[in-house]
Write a protein that holds these residues in place. Structure first.
Motif, short mmCIF file in Angstrom:
data_model
loop_
_atom_site.label_atom_id
_atom_site.label_comp_id
_atom_site.label_asym_id
_atom_site.label_seq_id
_atom_site.Cartn_x
_atom_site.Cartn_y
_atom_site.Cartn_z
N UNK D 303 -25.52 26.99 13.47
CA UNK D 303 -24.17 26.63 13.91
C UNK D 303 -23.68 25.43 13.10
N UNK D 304 -22.37 25.16 13.18
CA UNK D 304 -21.88 23.91 12.59
C UNK D 304 -21.39 23.00 13.70
N UNK D 305 -21.88 21.78 13.67
CA UNK D 305 -21.56 20.81 14.71
C UNK D 305 -20.72 19.69 14.11
N UNK D 306 -19.81 19.19 14.88
CA UNK D 306 -19.06 18.01 14.44
C UNK D 306 -20.05 16.92 14.07
N UNK D 307 -19.88 16.36 12.89
CA UNK D 307 -20.89 15.44 12.37
C UNK D 307 -21.07 14.21 13.26
N UNK D 308 -19.97 13.67 13.74
CA UNK D 308 -20.08 12.45 14.54
C UNK D 308 -20.87 12.71 15.82
N UNK D 309 -20.51 13.79 16.48
CA UNK D 309 -21.23 14.14 17.71
C UNK D 309 -22.70 14.46 17.40
N UNK D 310 -22.88 15.20 16.35
CA UNK D 310 -24.25 15.64 16.02
C UNK D 310 -25.16 14.44 15.78
N UNK D 311 -24.58 13.40 15.16
CA UNK D 311 -25.40 12.23 14.85
C UNK D 311 -25.79 11.46 16.12
N UNK D 312 -25.10 11.71 17.22
CA UNK D 312 -25.47 11.05 18.49
C UNK D 312 -26.60 11.79 19.21
N UNK D 313 -26.80 13.04 18.85
CA UNK D 313 -27.75 13.87 19.62
C UNK D 313 -29.17 13.36 19.48
N UNK D 314 -29.89 13.50 20.58
CA UNK D 314 -31.31 13.16 20.55
C UNK D 314 -32.10 14.46 20.75
N UNK D 315 -33.19 14.56 20.07
CA UNK D 315 -34.04 15.74 20.20
C UNK D 315 -35.09 15.43 21.26
N UNK D 316 -35.25 16.32 22.20
CA UNK D 316 -36.31 16.09 23.18
C UNK D 316 -37.62 16.58 22.58
#
Lengths: 336, 336, 336, 336
Positions: D303-316
């Motif tokens: 998928x393509x994610x908005x870069x700003x939002x994506x950079x906030x994501x944390x991987x569990x």
């Protein structure tokens, strides 16, 4: 003496073999190290005929030692077998001012090289040629070892190891055809290395009953439920043999033809090391003023042999290894 | 003559090497083929001392030809180096009625075997021993080749090929330490095969400036931006060499110690084939009534050598290959 | 709840796939960890019919995680497809006191499991079955991923990489047939991974002119002189396609059928990891009292699905990846 | 909309990862297929600062899909972290007329890309950036999978398989350090795949007694005589852990640091396929007029994610897999 050689050509011809690139690299780098210019002839002898070449500096051959195939491409040339073809080739040699040619390939390649050198001499042009044996078949008379054989053996062994996994799970018979149209070196070496139930080679008449049927039976009696039959291309078709096994033993063999896979892949340590030393030796032979020669391995050493004599040599087939193979199978040799 | 041998032992001792299993298999199968019983002694000479053994039939060694390590386990035995230890070992031999022992390992293993045989003879017990050279270091005096060397070289080459990918991307210097505490065979062979910028071996005094600094400089001048330095364990620590390269050249080398990875893995075609032939030859030497001996490769052939004489032999180091390596680097030998 | 399960059977059935051993190991070890006994049924459902089994403790499955094939052997069973056959199988289940069976294989295996469970229920015997999808074809409706697919893809890719070396040297066209009688998952995945010129899959009607001839032409126009055509078994015979390429384009293609090689080999990291988690999940499903189910991957997670529903599911073919493949070839999709 | 994009740049930045070349190839070929020009920026962001670039046509990326490393080179750039550095980079973008940049790398790379895009916007210059996650650590918050992880896992697994051969022969303990300074994904995945006795990861506090000592003891009690301890770089030094094992258990562990080997090698089928699809998707995101974004895998889909939002994501971290690992060891989890 050394200054007789100013510029040489290098080419790969005939079937390709892993390690050819390592040999090309060694030729170019050694030449450079000796102050000799090096021209890469592309597509085998055709490249001399069609003026298809490229200048090779030391960095042109960086990062190729680990690559399969040949950066110079390879081909068989019908035209070069004719005097007219070789005349065209000689024109290119003259134009480029080549003092010598290193030809990497098999017997056919070397015979072409010799013919070229003679034709040159007849025209008053001194062109010395050096052959480096490279073929996965290991079937060159004058050399114990040929570049590419080790890699091809490892590739075949890795493939057959994989086959064995699934044959064992399904308790099946596998018939696998390896390369070797006229020579069983690869098949026998690989057969020993995988612990084959039976190996068929062109150097030995096949007695289907003794050599296949009885061996599978003995292996079954000894407790095994899967069987690996290795066939050299020149000793029969795997499909036919599989069919006959089905008819005579009721098994349902799986047939695999390894084919051109055996010709590719990153060369093994042995092929790279041997090719490097042979390439070095080839240039050194030219530098030292030696006549036409073939670089060969004999008694574990790399030597240069007079090309004409070398081309007469016959390789004896190590048939005692076939007996070893038989002794090591579950069928055993003494029980026959 | 042949019936003098009824039962033999086989063991692996010292550091393990890929192909030991293929040799064990060949010993067991050949013995079986000759009507000789075979007992596997576990954990090297310790197994004779502690009566740690297993009977091996032809099928016990099925499906091991392709496996790294040794199914018989291996160990070094301090106790066996004492007369008392060997006395215990002899008791086991007598109890089992062993007429001969095939010991697969290195020089230490063979010396132990010889001592055992002599101690047996002194006690009026005829126990013949045969050694099969197996060590990844290829450092056994009497044999050109030792089982495991080829696999170790291929493993090291494959690892260094991977290292090169990342070194090239990052334009870095890599210092990689390969096995070889006392011998540089592996390092030099691998160095040639990967096209190393520089190779350090214990057989040759290192002149850091000439052998490392200058070679990296020449390679840089020739246009390369990554460098591969291969160090034999016995020629220095990769970490130290990396540090010194940093100090003298300002580079930030990445250091890798390949370590025990080089000792494992499915044996290469060459190691399986050679091990199979050596194992066969070992049993045949016993069968033919030969005295204590070592199976060795000499001049490209597998021969059996008197063990005592063989243990005196020294292997000359192929230093001319070091010169070839130098000629093939971008630095070139003539330009120094 | 947990104590409902005391003893379970585990079997592998249908075509073998790399990673089956890792799944067996996980089932046995997880069972052991939960205090459940585990019996290995050999040769698929046949083993239940003929009482061909072996008790499996935690150490019985040591050192198998890295092995191809299946230590439990596998087979297809005609007899098990009949009610009478399944009756015999149920007798064995009763005799052994099995509360559940973990069946590792494909759709046919799962359908057999469900029929067995139903027949048991009808006889008042509670036998719960869990399926673990394992097939190199990746063609199981309910699961995005099946054990063995990754290893098979890597094997095919490695073989084709080798083929490419020699095709490039000789400037040839290669036609390579990969497994997939009814499904093109493997062919398309592999085709993308090797950068194939063209890929033929059973899910898509072949327009020989558009899909092969034109693509080879475009690649030639773009400057390439070798071509790689990947054919799924079910989309045509490589030999036929090679012949037709010869007829229509005058090229002399080399044909390779990878065959059963793709079914063997040490499983990849992915197949081992996935198999381990699936095996764990399978036992946990039994322990948690769940009904008949299939362990599947969905949306990147491992889940357990009701077996009946799962068997109805259809897998959509990722045809958009075919378009990606087309865009990435030198022929390009927009230029057609 | 589509014609807003005429020319794009592509670069690789940060640590290299196998599959980066496949991604570069996919970007270039897809761009070409969409009629967009493509410029390769060399040595990461530095290349934009120093105008180090190369025009890439469709054939420039032939024969790189199978190569490790990155043909565009990679580096970390201190200067690009400053506004002044990015100003220089923007000048290059303007000069070349780049409408978008595809940046292949990790979180740091993406943050740089975002900063550049914003600085451009502030200057009235529309420069859209797309990130493709590539790192062997698999530690990027927004994406389940990152290019290079699979190859690194396979490399580590193959090395550890070899280690196991020799550890088993010598009945030794092995401590092997894999990459992962901040993340244990690789260590846990590999630990599961090799059937490790114990795995140490930074995400979980190590209780040496429970997590190492007791597990080795349980394995010994269950009958094993060799042990494999896998340590993520960030969870401790293998050397220290080996030393402590020696002190507490009297074993003599062999320590191996796999190091940069894990970063190289021909990419696996999975990494090539994923990289190809991600590269395609990246260009398509630009073509479709989407804003700054990261191409990610989520729920098994790309998928393509908005870069700003994506950079906030944390991987569990999948800690449940650690429990699976524990259940599958010979020590078992329930027996603790």
């Amino acid at each position: 003496m050394e200054n007789q050689i100013h510029r040489i050509g290098v080419l790969t011809s005939g079937g390709d073999a892993p390690g050819m690139n390592a040999a090309v690299r060694a030729v170019v780098r050694t030449a450079q190290d000796c102050g000799i210019e090096c021209v890469g002839i592309r597509r085998g002898w055709n490249g001399l005929i069609t003026s298809d070449f490229v200048q090779l500096g030391a960095t042109s051959v960086s990062h190729i030692i680990d690559k399969g195939g040949t950066i110079l491409y390879t081909a068989r040339s019908e035209e070069f077998m004719t005097e007219a073809g070789r005349d065209k080739a000689l024109s290119t040699c003259r134009l480029l001012g080549l003092d010598g040619i290193v030809a990497i390939g098999g017997d056919g390649t070397f015979r072409g090289a010799l013919a070229l050198s003679r034709q040159a001499a007849a025209a008053g042009y001194g062109l010395r040629v050096v052959g480096i044996p490279a073929t996965i078949d290991n079937d060159i008379g004058c050399s114990h070892y040929t570049i590419g054989f080790d890699t091809a053996c490892n590739t075949a062994v890795e493939c057959i190891d994989k086959l064995r996994d699934t044959m064992q799970s399904h308790e099946r018979c596998s018939v696998v055809e390896v390369m070797g149209r006229h020579a069983g070196h690869l098949a026998l070496y690989v057969g020993l290395a995988v612990g084959a139930t039976a190996v068929l080679i062109p150097e030995r008449q096949v007695d289907f009953d003794q050599d296949i049927v009885e061996k599978i039976r003995q292996a079954r009696l000894a407790g095994t439920t899967h069987y690996m039959v290795v066939v050299a291309e020149g000793a029969g078709s795997a499909a036919d043999i599989g069919k006959r096994i089905h008819e005579e033993l009721g098994l349902d063999p799986r047939v695999t033809v390894l084919g051109h896979i055996q010709r590719g892949g990153s060369p093994s340590a042995r092929d790279r090391e041997t090719a490097s030393r042979m390439g070095y030796k080839a240039v050194m032979a030219l530098v030292s003023g030696q006549g036409n020669c073939i670089i060969a391995t004999q008694d574990g050493r790399i030597v240069d042999l007079d090309m004409e004599e070398a081309l007469q040599m016959k390789k004896s087939f190590p048939m005692e290894r076939y007996q070893i193979l038989e002794a090591l199978t579950l069928s055993g040799s003494h029980r026959r």
